[in-house]
Design a protein around this motif. Sequence first.
Motif, PDB file in Angstrom:
ATOM      1  N   THR A  22       0.830  -1.203   0.000  1.00 30.68           N
ATOM      2  CA  THR A  22       0.000   0.000   0.000  1.00 30.68           C
ATOM      3  C   THR A  22       0.867   1.257   0.000  1.00 30.68           C
ATOM      4  N   TYR A  24       1.188   4.244  -3.176  1.00 27.81           N
ATOM      5  CA  TYR A  24       1.014   5.675  -2.985  1.00 27.81           C
ATOM      6  C   TYR A  24       2.335   6.440  -3.044  1.00 27.81           C
ATOM      7  N   ASN A  54      -0.715   2.575 -10.786  1.00 23.26           N
ATOM      8  CA  ASN A  54      -1.357   3.515  -9.868  1.00 23.26           C
ATOM      9  C   ASN A  54      -0.619   4.843  -9.826  1.00 23.26           C
ATOM     10  N   LEU A  79      -3.380   7.680 -10.321  1.00 24.39           N
ATOM     11  CA  LEU A  79      -3.964   8.249  -9.118  1.00 24.39           C
ATOM     12  C   LEU A  79      -3.886   9.767  -9.017  1.00 24.39           C
ATOM     13  N   PHE A 111      -0.703  12.008  -1.812  1.00 24.91           N
ATOM     14  CA  PHE A 111      -0.557  10.554  -1.816  1.00 24.91           C
ATOM     15  C   PHE A 111       0.783  10.119  -1.236  1.00 24.91           C
ATOM     16  N   ILE A 153       0.048   9.318   2.144  1.00 21.53           N
ATOM     17  CA  ILE A 153      -0.553   7.982   2.246  1.00 21.53           C
ATOM     18  C   ILE A 153       0.532   6.912   2.156  1.00 21.53           C
ATOM     19  N   PHE A 154       1.552   7.168   1.315  1.00 21.01           N
ATOM     20  CA  PHE A 154       2.694   6.251   1.226  1.00 21.01           C
ATOM     21  C   PHE A 154       3.374   6.094   2.572  1.00 21.01           C
ATOM     22  N   SER A 204       1.142   4.468   5.128  1.00 17.69           N
ATOM     23  CA  SER A 204       0.994   3.025   4.927  1.00 17.69           C
ATOM     24  C   SER A 204       2.207   2.270   5.444  1.00 17.69           C
TER      25      SER A 204
END
Length: 423
Positions: free
Chosen positions: A60, A64, A115, A119, A369, A372-373, A376
């Motif tokens: 995940t 991201y 992605n 994204l 994002f 988010i990386f 995660s």
Amino acid sequence: MSAAADKTWFGQPRGLTILFLTQMWELFSYYGMRTLLVYYMTKQLLFAQEKASFIYGTYTAMAYFTPILGGMVADRWLGKRNAVVLGGSIMAFGHFMMAFEPMFFAALATIALGNGLFLPSLPSQINDLYAAGDPRRGRAYNVYYVGLNIGGFMAPLVCGTLGELYGWHYGFGAAGIGMFLGLVIYIAGRRYLPPEPPRFVPPAGAVADAPGHHRQVWWLLLGVGIAATIFRGAYEQIGNTLPLWIDTGVDRAWGAATLPMTWFQSLNPLLVIAMTPLLLMVWRHGAAAGRETSPAMRMAIGALIVAAAYALLAVVAAVAGEARVGWGWLVAFFVVLTLGELYILPTGLGLFAKLAPPRLGATTVASWFLAIFSGSLLAGAVGMLWSRTSHSGFFLLLSALAVLAALLLWRLDRPIRMLPKPG
């Protein structure tokens, strides 16, 4: 750019509906695969929980991280539209690869690569649908977020049921079909999307203080990103360790039947769909009455609500001890968690898009994002503590992480409000 005259979704331009539906099917594919991922690794590949949690967090995270590079590629060379089509095609191929066990790690890498292009390039087109100062623009991200969660709601019911009852590879194959449908919708609706902006070049004749202003914006966005990273370390457990607790710690009986584990993961997106119109109405009335909450403060409130959700699980797990808890408590947890999520996640995406420097829309959204990386990765590391601590202690740790994120967002609120208004 002027807003499109046609309105088809909550009074928004038609292009938002195309982006909405495209992202809906992309999220169907992503969450369909993610719903099965931990179960597949622990039950089919027989990975230890710590290893499965680490792989989940790493995957995940990489999904991201690649948007950072993909956003720059889209802004400078490919353009947003071409990046969406190319990235979506690569992702669809990767999802179909998941149907073949020997290609497991290669499939994960392929999805993460696609992605990266897809994204940041899709949501960064939302801003271009509206004229500067259009009051609908801020709420558009919540409408868009509903589209994400319709896909997230369907994914466990379709992919999860196929994978759990008929075979993991059927679920992964269904995820690939979802990605393909998203591409078809995007290509068919391209005439409703905003024109492709010029490729990025350093703006000539910029005002002298523009670089300094941009640096200030980037520093503030970095602070928001750090808060989002801490928040994600707690939030992302709903796809990592929470499914393990649902499997072993929740009584899933419904009369004589037992509810599938994956179905409970549909609760979060279902509640997003149900609660978003109500929240938009409340926020709209608040704005009309001059009581609109600033983005950073709204995000801080959301993080505190999520902290309360995990605190609820901590209490429930402590009281239950070794016994299974009723699934009604899980429903209550998702109600509280989803309310907090709606305050923080779409608001954060909208804040990054709103503060984006000219011609760097995809790159700036990609920076969201990046949070988010990193979140995660943190979630994967935190998830490794699941087998080493009590369930109540683990949920209390997650609550503390969300509180820490809220405090940081609260401190950032005033500097963000002091920034000059974008034109």
